[in-house]
Design an enzyme around this catalytic site. Sequence first.
Site, PDB file in Angstrom:
ATOM      1  N   ARG A 130       0.851  -1.189   0.000  1.00 60.17           N
ATOM      2  CA  ARG A 130       0.000   0.000   0.000  1.00 60.17           C
ATOM      3  C   ARG A 130       0.888   1.241   0.000  1.00 60.17           C
ATOM      4  O   ARG A 130       2.113   1.128  -0.115  1.00 60.17           O
ATOM      5  CB  ARG A 130      -0.924  -0.015   1.221  1.00 60.17           C
ATOM      6  CG  ARG A 130      -0.219   0.067   2.544  1.00 60.17           C
ATOM      7  CD  ARG A 130      -1.208  -0.090   3.703  1.00 60.17           C
ATOM      8  NE  ARG A 130      -0.512  -0.193   4.965  1.00 60.17           N
ATOM      9  CZ  ARG A 130      -1.043  -0.678   6.071  1.00 60.17           C
ATOM     10  NH1 ARG A 130      -2.285  -1.125   6.068  1.00 60.17           N
ATOM     11  NH2 ARG A 130      -0.348  -0.733   7.186  1.00 60.17           N
ATOM     12  N   THR A 185       3.297   3.967   0.929  1.00 58.91           N
ATOM     13  CA  THR A 185       4.326   4.007   1.973  1.00 58.91           C
ATOM     14  C   THR A 185       4.963   5.381   2.092  1.00 58.91           C
ATOM     15  O   THR A 185       5.684   5.652   3.062  1.00 58.91           O
ATOM     16  CB  THR A 185       5.469   3.020   1.661  1.00 58.91           C
ATOM     17  OG1 THR A 185       6.041   3.397   0.404  1.00 58.91           O
ATOM     18  CG2 THR A 185       5.003   1.583   1.614  1.00 58.91           C
ATOM     19  N   TRP A 220      13.391   3.235 -10.780  1.00 57.63           N
ATOM     20  CA  TRP A 220      12.638   3.063 -12.032  1.00 57.63           C
ATOM     21  C   TRP A 220      13.504   3.442 -13.223  1.00 57.63           C
ATOM     22  O   TRP A 220      13.467   2.794 -14.273  1.00 57.63           O
ATOM     23  CB  TRP A 220      11.348   3.902 -12.009  1.00 57.63           C
ATOM     24  CG  TRP A 220      10.296   3.386 -11.077  1.00 57.63           C
ATOM     25  CD1 TRP A 220       9.700   4.069 -10.051  1.00 57.63           C
ATOM     26  CD2 TRP A 220       9.693   2.081 -11.083  1.00 57.63           C
ATOM     27  NE1 TRP A 220       8.780   3.269  -9.420  1.00 57.63           N
ATOM     28  CE2 TRP A 220       8.755   2.049 -10.031  1.00 57.63           C
ATOM     29  CE3 TRP A 220       9.864   0.933 -11.861  1.00 57.63           C
ATOM     30  CZ2 TRP A 220       7.979   0.921  -9.744  1.00 57.63           C
ATOM     31  CZ3 TRP A 220       9.101  -0.191 -11.573  1.00 57.63           C
ATOM     32  CH2 TRP A 220       8.178  -0.188 -10.529  1.00 57.63           C
ATOM     33  N   SER A 269       6.444  -1.960 -17.395  1.00 60.33           N
ATOM     34  CA  SER A 269       5.537  -0.820 -17.270  1.00 60.33           C
ATOM     35  C   SER A 269       4.216  -1.259 -16.617  1.00 60.33           C
ATOM     36  O   SER A 269       3.631  -0.522 -15.818  1.00 60.33           O
ATOM     37  CB  SER A 269       5.284  -0.241 -18.659  1.00 60.33           C
ATOM     38  OG  SER A 269       4.270   0.709 -18.602  1.00 60.33           O
ATOM     39  N   HIS A 294       4.851  -1.614 -12.945  1.00 57.19           N
ATOM     40  CA  HIS A 294       4.954  -0.255 -12.381  1.00 57.19           C
ATOM     41  C   HIS A 294       3.534   0.324 -12.204  1.00 57.19           C
ATOM     42  O   HIS A 294       3.211   0.879 -11.150  1.00 57.19           O
ATOM     43  CB  HIS A 294       5.790   0.583 -13.370  1.00 57.19           C
ATOM     44  CG  HIS A 294       6.212   1.930 -12.870  1.00 57.19           C
ATOM     45  ND1 HIS A 294       7.115   2.711 -13.536  1.00 57.19           N
ATOM     46  CD2 HIS A 294       5.843   2.658 -11.780  1.00 57.19           C
ATOM     47  CE1 HIS A 294       7.299   3.844 -12.888  1.00 57.19           C
ATOM     48  NE2 HIS A 294       6.537   3.845 -11.823  1.00 57.19           N
ATOM     49  N   ARG A 315      -1.753  10.049 -11.895  1.00 51.22           N
ATOM     50  CA  ARG A 315      -0.915   9.023 -12.516  1.00 51.22           C
ATOM     51  C   ARG A 315      -1.515   8.468 -13.811  1.00 51.22           C
ATOM     52  O   ARG A 315      -0.781   8.017 -14.689  1.00 51.22           O
ATOM     53  CB  ARG A 315      -0.691   7.864 -11.534  1.00 51.22           C
ATOM     54  CG  ARG A 315       0.149   8.259 -10.352  1.00 51.22           C
ATOM     55  CD  ARG A 315       0.107   7.208  -9.271  1.00 51.22           C
ATOM     56  NE  ARG A 315       0.726   7.667  -8.040  1.00 51.22           N
ATOM     57  CZ  ARG A 315       2.039   7.658  -7.822  1.00 51.22           C
ATOM     58  NH1 ARG A 315       2.854   7.211  -8.742  1.00 51.22           N
ATOM     59  NH2 ARG A 315       2.511   8.096  -6.678  1.00 51.22           N
ATOM     60  N   CYS A 341      13.031   1.301   0.618  1.00 53.04           N
ATOM     61  CA  CYS A 341      11.876   1.175   1.523  1.00 53.04           C
ATOM     62  C   CYS A 341      11.602  -0.322   1.641  1.00 53.04           C
ATOM     63  O   CYS A 341      11.366  -0.994   0.636  1.00 53.04           O
ATOM     64  CB  CYS A 341      10.681   1.898   0.896  1.00 53.04           C
ATOM     65  SG  CYS A 341       9.072   1.423   1.531  1.00 53.04           S
ATOM     66  N   CYS A 390       8.387  -1.738   0.156  1.00 51.53           N
ATOM     67  CA  CYS A 390       8.412  -1.717  -1.317  1.00 51.53           C
ATOM     68  C   CYS A 390       9.375  -2.786  -1.833  1.00 51.53           C
ATOM     69  O   CYS A 390       9.128  -3.432  -2.842  1.00 51.53           O
ATOM     70  CB  CYS A 390       8.845  -0.349  -1.835  1.00 51.53           C
ATOM     71  SG  CYS A 390       7.925   1.031  -1.138  1.00 51.53           S
TER      72      CYS A 390
HETATM   73  P1  FAD Z   1       7.017   7.162 -10.446  1.00 51.40           P
HETATM   74  O1  FAD Z   1       5.977   6.109 -10.287  1.00 51.40           O
HETATM   75  O2  FAD Z   1       8.196   7.119  -9.521  1.00 51.40           O
HETATM   76  O3  FAD Z   1       7.543   7.073 -11.932  1.00 51.40           O
HETATM   77  C1  FAD Z   1       8.706   7.777 -12.375  1.00 51.40           C
HETATM   78  C2  FAD Z   1       8.493   8.146 -13.831  1.00 51.40           C
HETATM   79  O4  FAD Z   1       8.308   6.941 -14.591  1.00 51.40           O
HETATM   80  C3  FAD Z   1       7.221   8.969 -14.090  1.00 51.40           C
HETATM   81  O5  FAD Z   1       7.484  10.326 -13.989  1.00 51.40           O
HETATM   82  C4  FAD Z   1       6.865   8.548 -15.498  1.00 51.40           C
HETATM   83  O6  FAD Z   1       7.600   9.291 -16.455  1.00 51.40           O
HETATM   84  C5  FAD Z   1       7.316   7.109 -15.586  1.00 51.40           C
HETATM   85  N1  FAD Z   1       6.239   6.144 -15.324  1.00 51.40           N
HETATM   86  C6  FAD Z   1       5.340   6.135 -14.317  1.00 51.40           C
HETATM   87  N2  FAD Z   1       4.552   5.072 -14.395  1.00 51.40           N
HETATM   88  C7  FAD Z   1       4.940   4.358 -15.479  1.00 51.40           C
HETATM   89  C8  FAD Z   1       4.506   3.160 -16.082  1.00 51.40           C
HETATM   90  N3  FAD Z   1       3.517   2.428 -15.563  1.00 51.40           N
HETATM   91  N4  FAD Z   1       5.120   2.758 -17.208  1.00 51.40           N
HETATM   92  C9  FAD Z   1       6.129   3.446 -17.740  1.00 51.40           C
HETATM   93  N5  FAD Z   1       6.599   4.590 -17.206  1.00 51.40           N
HETATM   94  C10 FAD Z   1       6.020   5.038 -16.082  1.00 51.40           C
HETATM   95  N6  FAD Z   1       5.314   3.361  -3.257  1.00 51.40           N
HETATM   96  C11 FAD Z   1       4.354   3.083  -2.339  1.00 51.40           C
HETATM   97  O7  FAD Z   1       3.722   3.995  -1.813  1.00 51.40           O
HETATM   98  N7  FAD Z   1       4.066   1.770  -2.013  1.00 51.40           N
HETATM   99  C12 FAD Z   1       4.737   0.714  -2.577  1.00 51.40           C
HETATM  100  O8  FAD Z   1       4.475  -0.441  -2.245  1.00 51.40           O
HETATM  101  C13 FAD Z   1       5.772   1.006  -3.530  1.00 51.40           C
HETATM  102  N8  FAD Z   1       6.494   0.022  -4.094  1.00 51.40           N
HETATM  103  C14 FAD Z   1       7.521   0.333  -4.925  1.00 51.40           C
HETATM  104  C15 FAD Z   1       8.311  -0.699  -5.443  1.00 51.40           C
HETATM  105  C16 FAD Z   1       9.389  -0.399  -6.260  1.00 51.40           C
HETATM  106  C17 FAD Z   1      10.245  -1.519  -6.794  1.00 51.40           C
HETATM  107  C18 FAD Z   1       9.695   0.958  -6.581  1.00 51.40           C
HETATM  108  C19 FAD Z   1      10.881   1.314  -7.446  1.00 51.40           C
HETATM  109  C20 FAD Z   1       8.908   1.987  -6.091  1.00 51.40           C
HETATM  110  C21 FAD Z   1       7.823   1.697  -5.265  1.00 51.40           C
HETATM  111  N9  FAD Z   1       7.014   2.702  -4.745  1.00 51.40           N
HETATM  112  C22 FAD Z   1       6.026   2.386  -3.844  1.00 51.40           C
HETATM  113  C23 FAD Z   1       7.167   4.091  -5.196  1.00 51.40           C
HETATM  114  C24 FAD Z   1       6.206   4.414  -6.372  1.00 51.40           C
HETATM  115  O9  FAD Z   1       6.255   3.433  -7.379  1.00 51.40           O
HETATM  116  C25 FAD Z   1       6.566   5.742  -7.029  1.00 51.40           C
HETATM  117  O10 FAD Z   1       7.905   5.719  -7.431  1.00 51.40           O
HETATM  118  C26 FAD Z   1       6.340   6.942  -6.119  1.00 51.40           C
HETATM  119  O11 FAD Z   1       5.012   6.976  -5.658  1.00 51.40           O
HETATM  120  C27 FAD Z   1       6.615   8.267  -6.862  1.00 51.40           C
HETATM  121  O12 FAD Z   1       5.722   8.380  -7.964  1.00 51.40           O
HETATM  122  P2  FAD Z   1       5.884   9.424  -9.153  1.00 51.40           P
HETATM  123  O13 FAD Z   1       4.539   9.924  -9.503  1.00 51.40           O
HETATM  124  O14 FAD Z   1       6.914  10.424  -8.808  1.00 51.40           O
HETATM  125  O15 FAD Z   1       6.363   8.583 -10.414  1.00 51.40           O
END
Ligand code: FAD
Length: 468
Positions: free
Chosen positions: A187, A189, A200, A252, A255, A287, A394, A397
Amino acid sequence: MGRRCVFLIGLLGAVWLLASGHGGQQPPETAAQRCFCQVSGYLDDCTCDVETIDRFNNYRLFPRLQKLLESDYFRYYKVNLKRPCPFWNDISQCGRRDCAVKPCQSDEVPDGIKSASYKYSEVANNLIEECEQAERLGAVDESLSEETQKAVLQWTKHDDSSDSFCEADDIQSPDAEYVDLLLNPERYTGYKGPDAWKIWNVIYEENCFKPQTIKRPLNPLASGQGKNEENTFYSWLEGLCVEKRAFYRLISGLHASINVHLSARYLLQETWLEKKWGHNITEFQQRFDGILTEGEGPRRLKNLYFIYLIELRALSKVVPFFERPDFQLFTGNKVQDAENKMLLLEILHEIKSFPLHFDENSFFAGDKKEANKLKEDFRLHFRNISRIMDCVGCFKCRLWGKLQIQGLGTALKILFSEKLIANMPESGPSYEFHLTRQEIVSLFNAFGRISTSVKELENFRNLLQNIH
Ligand code: FAD
């Protein structure tokens, strides 16, 4: 009569335009349409449509899968969260409470699960007992039956992961601990910003078959990443062979699934007494809304359906392995184990009956040498991603990231072992194809996550329909 009809329709149209203030324009899209209208119909590279998946998943599969994942066999996952990051040193551990993982006390995990990682079938148990006895007698080699030796050898070979898509987590290490997945749900975090982007970024930039020259519009802080680069990125993606495109889409999709989860189980309110978790519509829109993400969001949701289909296909292919009479979901509780096996088979037969499976035969179908090279590249990229999970700052995560990468890796391993599965004997030890308990638990839990995300999309669609 005809003329009157045309006139009436025209009149009604004019009344609508006046009332809505949209003279000469299309009706505005609703919040729900902006996330979902492009996420419908047929999926690229597949013969399946989103609506069929929704119906199948949300009403037939999801409830039963949830029940199975609550059982002891599936809720305890052994993981080493203390492995150092092999790529860089400066991991800032996220100090948030919501990132913490609570490992199990040793008496919480059923003995049957603790005693051996591959102790899940009667044959396996007999073999292990023979091994243990032999070890006590100090005569491992001579006292093992030929069959035992052969099986153990094959399994060790297998566990050395020559065919594995993931870096096997060192579960024998003293640092590896059992975690109750139900008590540590995936969920929100609060893990975000440059640390999360770095992970990423490394995954996409260095592990998605991307030529060095093309920058992906990934890091939101990076300057100079405009529309043109985005277009170049997508035309590059279109030009890729189906396998490399699939690789990108799987990552993707994963993600997207993680981000759907954190939006669906968001920390909405915190008092000294309790925390309230629930759907955060704004987070979801930021998102996945087509306009706010310049078309990216709906594309990502389509990738979520893509990973769903790949994992679904793997589960349908591996049915013979689970159908074998020797196979048990071994926890030591005979009645429960038998009931769970029945539920597991029910789910697998439901999956097999899904009419529009992904056709993986187009994968690696070209020139044999080229195909083998591609398959090997695929495997190496994937193993690298599983190592990057040790750099996630984290713990919560990291736990779910590792589990889902291992589950996806197991799904790919199954898809590429079709012949071995087909040649498996109906009973007795299976020398060629084998899944460890860790692989089984991660496979079903990873699919459970994607299945939950698909279900959550329905919830978000309903919530968005109520706002303008
Ligand atoms: P991010 O999700 O960090 O994405 C970075 C960039 O990637 C975006 O700006 C966009 O350009 C691109 N992008 C975004 N989504 C996609 C997609 N689906 N396909 C292709 N490109 C994309 N957070 C939690 O709260 N709980 C969790 O359990 C959790 N687990 C995680 C597990 C891992 C392995 C990682 C690396 C991160 C995790 N996170 C978790 C963090 C979360 O995924 C995001 O990184 C964080 O919320 C910041 O989001 P953001 O909007 O800045 O973009």
